[in-house]
Design a protein around this motif. Structure first.
Motif, PDB file in Angstrom:
ATOM      1  N   GLU A 168     -39.760 -43.834 -32.210  1.00 49.11           N
ATOM      2  CA  GLU A 168     -39.976 -42.862 -33.576  1.00 49.11           C
ATOM      3  C   GLU A 168     -39.238 -41.587 -33.418  1.00 49.11           C
ATOM      4  N   THR A 198     -35.397 -42.142 -33.791  1.00 49.19           N
ATOM      5  CA  THR A 198     -35.264 -42.396 -35.230  1.00 49.19           C
ATOM      6  C   THR A 198     -35.173 -41.091 -36.198  1.00 49.19           C
ATOM      7  N   GLU A 251     -31.983 -39.281 -35.145  1.00 56.54           N
ATOM      8  CA  GLU A 251     -30.880 -39.821 -35.902  1.00 56.54           C
ATOM      9  C   GLU A 251     -30.914 -39.431 -37.429  1.00 56.54           C
ATOM     10  N   ILE A 252     -31.948 -39.535 -37.841  1.00 56.59           N
ATOM     11  CA  ILE A 252     -31.738 -39.142 -39.463  1.00 56.59           C
ATOM     12  C   ILE A 252     -31.650 -37.778 -39.457  1.00 56.59           C
ATOM     13  N   ARG A 272     -28.122 -48.729 -35.868  1.00 50.22           N
ATOM     14  CA  ARG A 272     -28.480 -49.413 -36.988  1.00 50.22           C
ATOM     15  C   ARG A 272     -29.226 -50.710 -36.929  1.00 50.22           C
ATOM     16  N   ASP A 283     -29.004 -47.803 -42.209  1.00 50.83           N
ATOM     17  CA  ASP A 283     -28.992 -46.524 -41.232  1.00 50.83           C
ATOM     18  C   ASP A 283     -30.678 -46.382 -40.907  1.00 50.83           C
ATOM     19  N   SER A 284     -30.832 -45.281 -40.067  1.00 55.42           N
ATOM     20  CA  SER A 284     -32.353 -45.014 -39.639  1.00 55.42           C
ATOM     21  C   SER A 284     -32.918 -44.691 -40.811  1.00 55.42           C
ATOM     22  N   GLU A 285     -32.657 -43.988 -41.537  1.00 55.84           N
ATOM     23  CA  GLU A 285     -33.467 -43.472 -42.915  1.00 55.84           C
ATOM     24  C   GLU A 285     -34.165 -44.877 -43.602  1.00 55.84           C
ATOM     25  N   TYR A 311     -34.372 -47.787 -42.418  1.00 53.65           N
ATOM     26  CA  TYR A 311     -35.143 -48.336 -41.469  1.00 53.65           C
ATOM     27  C   TYR A 311     -36.404 -47.815 -41.414  1.00 53.65           C
ATOM     28  N   ARG A 312     -36.740 -46.248 -41.529  1.00 52.81           N
ATOM     29  CA  ARG A 312     -37.889 -45.650 -41.508  1.00 52.81           C
ATOM     30  C   ARG A 312     -38.697 -46.091 -42.833  1.00 52.81           C
ATOM     31  N   GLN A 344     -40.142 -49.534 -42.489  1.00 50.16           N
ATOM     32  CA  GLN A 344     -41.388 -49.441 -41.395  1.00 50.16           C
ATOM     33  C   GLN A 344     -42.449 -48.904 -42.106  1.00 50.16           C
TER      34      GLN A 344
END
Lengths: 202, 586
Positions: free
Chosen positions: A68, A71, A74-75, B77, B139-141, B143-144, B147
């Motif tokens: 987490e 992540t 990275e964001i 990714r 991208d991670s955003e 993905y978040r 989630q």
């Protein structure tokens, strides 16, 4: 074991023999200790098993937490990349009406000379920062130029209001002073390091 | 209280003892068999059932500019997949209340998060399969966001991907990687040995029922070694500025393409190598195939009048002329075998010095000076200046240029080579002709990559070849003085002047081969150096096939803008001295 042996030896001429309370207790103690030992080992094993299982879940949880955080990192990195990219900066600079001065001037301290011809930058078309022409598909977060302008405008208005209030206060003070006994009107000065006179204004 | 029974007790004890002995022997035997005889075999079977082998992917190194600014990096990714068979309404807890979320609502939320239409998402989750790909490489955003939706029939496959935060800035140099991470072009490909890491491998055991990894069971059989960073000599801010100028130039002149190289004269470091059109390595497919490569290293064309500088330097270095040597330069010269060489514009015969020949870019003048040096010697100088030789950058697909052996030159090539026809060069080669002159006559090899930086920050510098003395320092100085007059007095050269600085440079308008002859469109260029009193930087601009101009007047505005930026960016103080007094006419 000694009881067994005596029993087999005494088998030849066996005579009934009363087993005393103490002897019976001794016979029971050995298996009891063994059983208790086994139970203790089982309980210990159970406790260790619980700890190990709990550790495994804790570990899995911590790994998920680490993921987490990765992540999130990275964001944020993507946002910083986008905001600090030349394309975003150029667009923001153009949006804010910035101009580039193509007449650099240098002060050479050693020879105490001004190098170059100072010229003010002006907002002509050639001086204005050009809009971005270099593609960047990673440009996602961009500078909110309108918000910056609104903030600057608000700060400007606040400064104007403050200045106006100051002037009004001074005028009011002057009106009071007119009716009060005249005082010396030497300009206020502040000393900087006891050497040079510095203006009290900023 | 009880009494032992006679007879029976002894028998029972014997039987029990015998049973214990047999059982112990049996268990003992099995124990020995399992623990000793078949131990290895059983261990192996057991481990195979419980153990899982996983690749530990190595992270590819970044590409950095000279200031450490990241131009390429590796990020996570995610491929978003679904199990249509499990699609069903779900229950979410909102403010302590259990709320049922319909499939339609879940689809709408997914569509919004994935930037897809509701219809697209709905179509993909139809059926009873266990797998459906919804979107790849998010991208991670995103993905978040997904989630947080907490949809149980949604699955994420994590993978490593390459991103270029500045988009097309230096895109032609960086190159790009394929979908599977294979480097396909540019620095990515050339320096793969530095950038690529070595994947590791890990074996661990997990519980048969819950699948949870068993603590302390992991064994790293091979540790992953992350890749190192490639550090470029490029200044990404200058690179961006230069690309901006070139995009504008290509648009204004309606040219096929344009390139600009900025070189540090004393080190050979390439500070900017810009092109337009360029490629955004994040989306290489959006650019035409020709725009994905680096023309600065790959495109060859006849340079035209920028080569007159090389001819003039050769003649002076050979002691056959000096900047004030005189010549009569007519508009046209008919050669003994009938060929005609003429200037670009009609004019009466001029009385020019060698400096004047460069100032006016006179073809008829330069061939008279060039003829003072024999062909073989001129050829040797061209080779020493770097014509026909790949640079040490050795960029993927780099061209060496084209130059035939002088013995194979025809009579016309012998003459035209003096003003840049009959030989072909790349933009990087032309830039380094002028670097040689700016550096007192010593040609350095261009440097694009400063080195390979490992995780500890140790940089293994790219080996640099020693410089080659091409002309004497005095010749270099004389050549710079002459080129300064081009910018001070030349019709086109004047438009390249940078306020406050002494600039030396030369224009070029080269015809381009089209079939057997030359076409009607040109390659225009302007190459120069500043400050002329002690040149620090060289800028070379080339515009290929402009439609709105037919001479190098189109190349000077970008040259000037780029040089202004270079001098300001590197804090070069304005010139305080004046140029040498050299006669241009007599």
């Amino acid at each position: 074991m000694s009881a067994l042996r005596s029993a087999s030896v005494n088998n030849i001429n066996w005579t009934p023999k009363l087993v005393t309370r103490t002897q019976g207790r001794t016979r029971l103690m050995t298996p009891l200790i063994v059983v208790l030992g086994l139970v203790a080992i089982q309980i210990l094993q159970l406790i260790i098993g619980v700890f190990i299982s709990s550790g495994a879940y804790d570990l899995a949880q911590l790994k998920a937490y680490k993921h987490e955080l990765g992540t999130t990192s990275e964001i944020l990195a993507a946002e910083v990349d986008s905001l600090s990219s030349q394309q975003n900066l150029a667009n923001a600079a153009q949006g804010l009406g910035m101009v580039a001065n193509t007449n650099p001037v240098f002060l050479n301290v050693e020879v105490q000379k001004v190098l170059g011809q100072p010229k003010a930058a002006y907002g002509g078309d050639s001086s204005k920062v050009a809009r971005n022409l270099v593609p960047n598909s990673m440009l996602q977060s961009t500078t909110d130029v309108a918000a910056i302008q609104a903030k600057a405008e608000a700060a400007h208005q606040a400064a104007l209001a403050k200045a106006a209030a100051k002037v009004e206060a001074k005028q009011a003070a002057a009106a009071v002073a007119d009716v009060a006994p005249k005082q010396t009107t030497n300009a206020q000065v502040a000393f900087s390091g006891g050497q040079l006179l510095a203006s009290p204004t900023h | 209280m009880s009494y032992m029974q006679p007879g029976d007790s002894s028998k029972r004890i014997r039987l029990f003892t015998a049973f214990l002995v047999v059982a112990t022997i049996a268990f003992g035997w099995k124990l020995v068999e399992f623990q000793v005889v078949r131990a290895a075999e059983i261990n192996k079977i057991s481990k195979e059932k419980r153990s899982v082998t996983r690749t530990l992917p190595a992270v590819r190194g970044s590409i950095l500019d000279s200031a450490g600014h990241v131009l390429a990096r590796t990020v996570n990714r995610y491929d978003i997949n679904a199990a249509p068979v499990n699609v069903a309404p779900i229950t979410r807890t909102v403010n302590g209340m259990d709320v049922t979320v319909s499939v339609e609502q879940q689809v709408a939320e997914l569509a919004a998060a994935l930037d897809m239409t509701v219809e697209d998402v709905a179509a993909k989750i139809q059926g009873t399969s266990n797998y459906a790909s919804l979107k790849k490489n998010v991208d991670s955003e995103t993905y978040r966001t997904l989630q947080k939706l907490d949809i149980p029939w949604l699955y994420f496959d994590q993978k490593l991907s390459r991103v270029y935060p500045d988009g097309a800035v230096a895109g032609n140099l960086l190159g790009f990687v394929g979908v599977d991470g294979t480097p396909l072009a540019g620095i990515e490909r050339q320096y793969n040995s530095c950038l690529a890491g070595i994947d590791g491998q890990e074996t661990f055991e997990r519980g048969a029922t819950d699948g949870i990894r068993i603590p302390n069971s992991a064994q790293v059989t091979q540790k992953a070694k992350n890749g190192s960073n490639v550090v470029l000599t490029i200044n990404s801010d200058l690179q961006y500025f230069t690309q901006q100028v070139l995009v504008n130039t290509v648009s204004n002149l309606r040219a096929d393409w344009a390139s600009a190289v900025v070189v540090e004269a004393k080190t050979g470091n390439i500070l900017a190598a810009a092109e337009a059109p360029s490629v955004d390595p994040n989306k290489p497919s959006a650019s035409a195939a020709a725009d994905r490569e680096s023309r600065i290293f790959q495109a060859v064309f006849e340079p035209g009048s920028t080569m007159k500088t090389v001819t003039a330097a050769t003649v002076i270095d050979q002691g056959k002329a000096n900047p004030e040597s005189k010549v009569r330069a007519p508009y046209r010269i008919r050669l003994p075998w009938g060929s005609v060489i003429q200037d670009s514009h009609l004019h009466p015969t001029q009385k020019l010095t060698l400096t004047g020949v460069l100032r006016d870019s006179s073809n008829t003048g330069i061939i008279q000076f060039g003829a003072l040096v024999d062909t073989g010697t001129r050829y040797d100088y061209l080779r020493k200046f770097g014509v026909g030789e790949k640079t040490a950058v050795n960029f993927a697909g780099e061209s060496a240029g084209i130059i035939n052996k002088w013995q194979n030159w025809d009579k016309l090539t012998d003459k035209t080579s003096m003003f840049g026809q009959g030989i072909a060069v790349t933009p990087i080669q032309t830039a380094f002709f002028y670097q040689t002159i700016a550096n007192g006559g010593v040609r350095l090899q261009p440097r694009l990559v400063a080195g390979c930086e490992d995780a500890a920050g140790n940089v293994t510098s790219t080996p640099s070849k020693p410089g080659v003395r091409v002309i004497s320092a005095a010749t270099a100085r004389s050549t710079i003085d002459m080129l300064e007059k081009v910018v001070e007095q030349g019709g086109i050269g004047r438009t390249a002047a940078v306020s406050g600085y002494r600039v030396a440079g030369k224009s070029g308008t080269a015809q381009i081969k089209d079939g057997q002859g030359y076409g009607y469109r040109y390659a225009i260029s302007f190459i120069g150096m500043a400050p002329a009193e002690d040149p620090q930087y060289v800028v070379a601009v080339t515009v290929y096939k402009p439609r709105t101009v037919s001479n190098s007047i189109g190349a000077t505005p970008p040259f000037k803008r780029i040089f202004e930026q270079v001098l300001r960016m590197y804090r070069v103080p304005p010139s305080t001295t004046k140029s040498a007094k050299i006669a241009t006419e007599w």
